[in-house]
Design an enzyme around this catalytic site. Structure first.
Site, PDB file in Angstrom:
ATOM      1  N   TYR A 128      10.397   9.011  -2.327  1.00  4.60           N
ATOM      2  CA  TYR A 128       9.699   9.067  -1.540  1.00  4.60           C
ATOM      3  C   TYR A 128       8.222   9.840  -1.242  1.00  4.60           C
ATOM      4  O   TYR A 128       7.292  10.257  -1.157  1.00  4.60           O
ATOM      5  CB  TYR A 128       9.866   8.285  -0.711  1.00  4.60           C
ATOM      6  CG  TYR A 128       9.882   7.417   0.682  1.00  4.60           C
ATOM      7  CD1 TYR A 128       8.472   6.321   0.479  1.00  4.60           C
ATOM      8  CD2 TYR A 128      11.327   6.938  -0.081  1.00  4.60           C
ATOM      9  CE1 TYR A 128       8.456   5.260   0.650  1.00  4.60           C
ATOM     10  CE2 TYR A 128      11.098   5.153   0.284  1.00  4.60           C
ATOM     11  CZ  TYR A 128       9.737   4.628   0.712  1.00  4.60           C
ATOM     12  OH  TYR A 128       9.498   3.153   1.070  1.00  4.60           O
TER      13      TYR A 128
ATOM     14  N   HIS B 278       2.979  -1.696   8.278  1.00  6.03           N
ATOM     15  CA  HIS B 278       4.419  -1.448   7.217  1.00  6.03           C
ATOM     16  C   HIS B 278       4.370  -0.086   7.079  1.00  6.03           C
ATOM     17  O   HIS B 278       5.570   0.679   6.569  1.00  6.03           O
ATOM     18  CB  HIS B 278       3.537  -1.339   5.575  1.00  6.03           C
ATOM     19  CG  HIS B 278       4.113  -2.618   5.332  1.00  6.03           C
ATOM     20  ND1 HIS B 278       3.057  -3.474   4.244  1.00  6.03           N
ATOM     21  CD2 HIS B 278       3.837  -4.248   5.623  1.00  6.03           C
ATOM     22  CE1 HIS B 278       3.506  -4.599   3.967  1.00  6.03           C
ATOM     23  NE2 HIS B 278       4.172  -4.898   4.581  1.00  6.03           N
TER      24      HIS B 278
ATOM     25  N   CYS C 164      13.156  10.609  12.875  1.00  8.66           N
ATOM     26  CA  CYS C 164      14.983  10.251  12.664  1.00  8.66           C
ATOM     27  C   CYS C 164      15.655   9.266  12.924  1.00  8.66           C
ATOM     28  O   CYS C 164      15.704   8.639  13.970  1.00  8.66           O
ATOM     29  CB  CYS C 164      14.975  11.769  14.026  1.00  8.66           C
ATOM     30  SG  CYS C 164      16.588  12.340  14.135  1.00  8.66           S
TER      31      CYS C 164
ATOM     32  N   CYS D 162      17.485  10.834  16.862  1.00 11.25           N
ATOM     33  CA  CYS D 162      17.251  10.636  17.763  1.00 11.25           C
ATOM     34  C   CYS D 162      16.272   9.463  18.169  1.00 11.25           C
ATOM     35  O   CYS D 162      15.562   8.727  18.838  1.00 11.25           O
ATOM     36  CB  CYS D 162      16.519  11.310  17.937  1.00 11.25           C
ATOM     37  SG  CYS D 162      15.445  12.266  17.934  1.00 11.25           S
TER      38      CYS D 162
ATOM     39  N   GLY E  91      -8.044  -6.322  -1.479  1.00  4.31           N
ATOM     40  CA  GLY E  91      -7.654  -6.067  -2.035  1.00  4.31           C
ATOM     41  C   GLY E  91      -6.045  -6.195  -1.873  1.00  4.31           C
ATOM     42  O   GLY E  91      -5.092  -5.428  -1.978  1.00  4.31           O
ATOM     43  N   THR E  92      -6.048  -7.936  -1.514  1.00  4.50           N
ATOM     44  CA  THR E  92      -4.312  -7.908  -0.853  1.00  4.50           C
ATOM     45  C   THR E  92      -3.973  -8.964  -1.996  1.00  4.50           C
ATOM     46  O   THR E  92      -4.979 -10.360  -1.950  1.00  4.50           O
ATOM     47  CB  THR E  92      -4.258  -7.957   0.109  1.00  4.50           C
ATOM     48  OG1 THR E  92      -2.178  -8.595   0.436  1.00  4.50           O
ATOM     49  CG2 THR E  92      -4.865  -9.460   1.421  1.00  4.50           C
TER      50      THR E  92
ATOM     51  N   ASN F 140     -11.875  -9.191  -4.061  1.00  4.15           N
ATOM     52  CA  ASN F 140      -9.859  -9.011  -4.656  1.00  4.15           C
ATOM     53  C   ASN F 140     -10.911  -8.969  -6.058  1.00  4.15           C
ATOM     54  O   ASN F 140     -12.316  -9.366  -6.861  1.00  4.15           O
ATOM     55  CB  ASN F 140      -9.155 -10.008  -5.210  1.00  4.15           C
ATOM     56  CG  ASN F 140      -8.059  -9.223  -4.807  1.00  4.15           C
ATOM     57  OD1 ASN F 140      -7.380  -8.363  -5.720  1.00  4.15           O
ATOM     58  ND2 ASN F 140      -6.768 -10.036  -3.811  1.00  4.15           N
ATOM     59  N   MET F 141      -9.861  -7.935  -7.031  1.00  3.85           N
ATOM     60  CA  MET F 141     -10.489  -7.890  -8.390  1.00  3.85           C
ATOM     61  C   MET F 141     -10.002  -9.227  -9.228  1.00  3.85           C
ATOM     62  O   MET F 141     -10.103  -9.691 -10.380  1.00  3.85           O
ATOM     63  CB  MET F 141      -9.660  -7.912  -8.847  1.00  3.85           C
ATOM     64  CG  MET F 141      -9.630  -6.096  -8.515  1.00  3.85           C
ATOM     65  SD  MET F 141     -11.385  -5.209  -9.484  1.00  3.85           S
ATOM     66  CE  MET F 141     -10.783  -5.330 -11.809  1.00  3.85           C
ATOM     67  N   GLN F 142      -9.020 -10.629  -9.079  1.00  2.00           N
ATOM     68  CA  GLN F 142      -8.793 -12.065  -9.329  1.00  2.00           C
ATOM     69  C   GLN F 142      -8.858 -13.413  -7.865  1.00  2.00           C
ATOM     70  O   GLN F 142      -8.395 -12.714  -6.837  1.00  2.00           O
ATOM     71  CB  GLN F 142      -7.631 -12.142 -10.053  1.00  2.00           C
ATOM     72  CG  GLN F 142      -6.447 -11.614  -9.302  1.00  2.00           C
ATOM     73  CD  GLN F 142      -6.020  -9.562  -9.494  1.00  2.00           C
ATOM     74  OE1 GLN F 142      -6.272  -9.476 -10.725  1.00  2.00           O
ATOM     75  NE2 GLN F 142      -5.527  -9.688  -8.984  1.00  2.00           N
TER      76      GLN F 142
END
Length: 337
Positions: free
Chosen positions: A129, A185, A193, A196, A276-277, A302-304
Site C-alpha cells: 500500500y 471503497h 487504527c 481505537c 470508466g468502470t 468507457n473504453m469498451q
C-alpha cells in the site's frame, strides 16, 4: 444469478468485542455490528431484486451514441449521479488491480488486500500500500476529473446537483474540485487504527520512516520484514495502535452509512453516468442498472462495452478524458440562466 454473502461475526469482530474497556457491554457491540451488516445485506438485496425484476429483465435495445441526444437529456436533468471506476484514474497513470498490475512482486494484488493478509504479514501489506500511495500522490487529475468538477460547480449555481459515487481510492476527484463525493471503497489517503478505530487524513510521504524507499514491485525484491512497532502507528493519545489503510479490503463489508447515502442518490437522480468502470464489481455494478430500471437515462463512458452496456440508454466509447468533457460542457440552454 446473484450471489450475496451474509457477513458473520468473525475473528476480527470477536477481537473488537474482547478489546472493550472494562465494564463495556459486549452484547450491545455485537448487536450493533450485526445490525450494520444486516443493513448492507438489505441494501444489496434491494438492488438485486425488485428493481432488477421490474427493469432489467425486459427486452433490451442497443444503446445509442448520439451525443446531441444525450446533451438534450443532460440539459434537463436536475439531480445527476456520476459513478466512476478505475478507468477514470487509469488515464492519470494510476494502476489498477487488473491485467498487467494484477501482481505485486510474486503475489496477486487481491491476495494482499485482505484482512487476513494484513493480520498475518502487516509489513508486506503496508509495503504494497505504501507503493500504491506513493504512486497516487504523484498523479494529477485528468480532463475527465476536471470536467466532472467543473460541471458540479456550474450546475450548483443553477440549483442543480451532481454527486460522484466512486470506486476509486485515490484523491483525484477531490483534487480536481469535486465537493459531493461518496467513496464506497475508502481512501488511500486515510488511515484507520485497528485498536481505537480513529480515522484520519494521512498524506505523509513516506507514511513512516521504516517504509522510506520500500515497496518496489519487482519480483526479485525480498520483503522488508519491518517490525510491527515500526509500522504506521496511531497518533491518538494513549493509543499508539497499528494503523491500516482506510480502504475496504476484499472480503470486508462496505460502509453501511455510505451505502445508505448511495441508495438515496439512486432514488432521486434523473440522469446517471457510468464512467470508466468494468461493471463487474458488486454492488457498484448494479448502480447504473438500478437507475435504468426506473426508466431513467443512463450513459456509459468507457473504453469498451461491459456486461451492463445493454441495459443503458447511451454508450460512448473511448478515453473518458476525451468523451466526457464535451458531454458535460455548458449546454446552450444554460445561457438563459
Amino acid at each position: 444469478m446473484f450471489i450475496l454473502v451474509i457477513p458473520q461475526v468473525n475473528n476480527a469482530t470477536r477481537r473488537d468485542c474482547l478489546s472493550l474497556p472494562e465494564g463495556g457491554n459486549i452484547t450491545e457491540r455485537v448487536m450493533t455490528m450485526l445490525l450494520q451488516h444486516r443493513a448492507v445485506f438489505a441494501l444489496s438485496l434491494r438492488m438485486c431484486s425488485t428493481h432488477v425484476t421490474k427493469g432489467l429483465l425486459k427486452d433490451t435495445v442497443r444503446p445509442n451514441s448520439d451525443m446531441s441526444e444525450f446533451r438534450k437529456v443532460f440539459s434537463k436533468a436536475k439531480h445527476i449521479v456520476i459513478v466512476t471506476g478505475a478507468g477514470v484514474s487509469a488515464e492519470s497513470g494510476v494502476p489498477t488491480f487488473r491485467r498487467e498490475h494484477e501482481k505485486w512482486r510474486k503475489w496477486q494484488s487481491q491476495d494482499l488486500a485482505t484482512p487476513e493478509a494484513f493480520s498475518r504479514t502487516p509489513s508486506r501489506v503496508w509495503e504494497f500500500y505504501h507503493y500504491r500511495r506513493e504512486l497516487t500522490l504523484n498523479k494529477k487529475p485528468n480532463a475527465a476529473h476536471l470536467a466532472i468538477a467543473e460541471c458540479e460547480a456550474r450546475l450548483r449555481k443553477q440549483g442543480r446537483s451532481v454527486v460522484v459515487i466512486t470506486q476509486c481510492t485515490d484523491d483525484l476527484h477531490r483534487q480536481a474540485g469535486s465537493k459531493h463525493i461518496l467513496k464506497i471503497h475508502g481512501s488511500l489517503m486515510e488511515t484507520r487504527c485497528v485498536t481505537c478505530g480513529h480515522v484520519t487524513v494521512n498524506k505523509r510521504s513516506p507514511i513512516c520512516a521504516a517504509l522510506k524507499d520500500k515497496g518496489a514491485p519487482d519480483p526479485d525484491i525480498a520483503d522488508a520484514q519491518i517490525p510491527v512497532d515500526k509500522l504506521p502507528r496511531c497518533g491518538e493519545s494513549d493509543c499508539r495502535g497499528l494503523l491500516r489503510p482506510n480502504v475496504v479490503f476484499f472480503g470486508e463489508t462496505l460502509d453501511s452509512h455510505i451505502l445508505t447515502k448511495v441508495e438515496k442518490e439512486m432514488e432521486i437522480c434523473d440522469l446517471c453516468l457510468v464512467v470508466g468502470t468494468s461493471s463487474i464489481v458488486y454492488p457498484a455494478a448494479m448502480f447504473g442498472p438500478r437507475v435504468a430500471s426506473r426508466d431513467v437515462a443512463v450513459a456509459e463512458f468507457n473504453m469498451q462495452t461491459t456486461p451492463k452496456t445493454e441495459y443503458f440508454t447511451y454508450h460512448f466509447q473511448g478515453p473518458c478524458g476525451t468523451t466526457l468533457p464535451p458531454a458535460l460542457a455548458p449546454h446552450e440552454s444554460e445561457l438563459i440562466h
